[in-house]
Design an enzyme around this catalytic site. Structure first.
Site, short mmCIF file in Angstrom:
data_model
loop_
_atom_site.label_atom_id
_atom_site.label_comp_id
_atom_site.label_asym_id
_atom_site.label_seq_id
_atom_site.Cartn_x
_atom_site.Cartn_y
_atom_site.Cartn_z
N HIS A 46 44.26 22.84 9.77
CA HIS A 46 43.27 23.92 9.64
C HIS A 46 41.96 23.29 9.17
CE1 HIS A 46 46.13 27.63 9.27
NE2 HIS A 46 46.48 26.82 10.24
N GLU A 56 40.00 23.83 6.70
CA GLU A 56 39.90 23.50 5.28
C GLU A 56 40.68 22.22 4.96
OE1 GLU A 56 40.66 26.39 6.64
OE2 GLU A 56 40.06 28.10 5.41
N CYS A 88 43.76 30.72 4.48
CA CYS A 88 45.14 31.20 4.56
C CYS A 88 45.90 30.65 3.35
CB CYS A 88 45.79 30.75 5.88
SG CYS A 88 46.34 29.02 5.86
N CYS A 90 45.94 26.85 3.10
CA CYS A 90 44.64 26.26 2.73
C CYS A 90 44.28 26.61 1.29
CB CYS A 90 43.57 26.73 3.69
SG CYS A 90 43.83 26.08 5.36
#
Lengths: 162, 162
Positions: free
Chosen positions: B59, B61, B89, B92
């Site tokens: 992801h 991040e 999320c 993250c």
């Protein structure tokens, strides 16, 4: 020997524990190991590497997920079982939801991790707090352009999901 | 130009949005970008790379955290601000708790992510469910040897924490 689920679980948990011990001995990171199994075969495994790699995301489960996915050439761990020496922290649990294995098996609990100084239980509690009120505060700054970009991305017929 | 926190936030959120658009255009992954800033300087940034890298943990991040930590040669993001185009999320957010920046700023919400088909809100709900009852079930198999290893690791005076 691995003639039922229980003995299979213990067999792979023991392998995860072996990795945890190896990582701790090498000062790679915390005392955690993980093994990912598909069709009774290990397709990815690892131990915590946060200290050695200076990567706070290099928990045993994340390391093992990345290796197993590289092995499968897929971002999904369909029909896999994930064995972890300790209950996955929220980061690792989130990673597992995105990887979608069939099940997780773990030995120690988040409370046992807290007992030796790790933040797992603390982070689990923080998640439920309103983002702006957490000890790590998250500020929502709405941006029309970001929202409309997300929305138009979502409307594409050809988009790939994961 | 970046003469106050609000305009600084919008400046870096715009950079994160630029990255999100670039990643989506390259079909690297979902429409998400992230920028990590320390002392008004970008020290790590990235966009979602799940599809391109077959890595479900890639992801925006996580990608940005790994790059920023490599840049700092440290597993901590002390005094940093993390700008994300969308609310992190659980994976993250967990990664951010381990990296310990000073604050997070995000534009779109988990509900906006859910509206275009992402599981963020679903995973947030699952976290609170008893591990054995979740849609991705987690089985606790206590192992005396794993518990005693964790405990003895915790009792070392020389242990490094992260």
């Amino acid at each position: 020997m691995k003639n039922n689920t229980r003995s299979q679980d213990l067999f792979y948990l023991n392998r995860a524990l072996e990795l945890a011990k190896k990582g701790a001995q090498q000062l790679a990171g915390g005392p955690f190991g993980c093994v990912i199994v598909k069709n009774d075969e290990i397709i990815g495994e690892g131990h915590n590497e946060v200290l050695g790699s200076h990567d706070p995301t290099a928990h045993a489960e994340v390391v093992a997920i990345r290796r197993a996915c590289a092995q499968l050439n897929d971002f999904q761990l369909s029909d896999c079982t994930v064995y972890a020496t300790c209950e996955p922290c929220p980061m690792c649990l989130g990673a597992l939801y995105w990887a979608r294995p069939a099940r997780i098996v773990y030995a120690c609990t988040r409370e046992e991790a807290a007992d030796i100084g790790f933040d797992d239980a603390f982070i689990y509690r923080e998640i439920d707090i309103d983002p702006a009120q957490r000890s790590l505060p998250a500020t929502h700054v709405p941006m029309e352009e970001a929202s409309s970009f997300m929305k138009s991305w979502g409307e594409q017929e050809s988009k790939s999901m994961y």
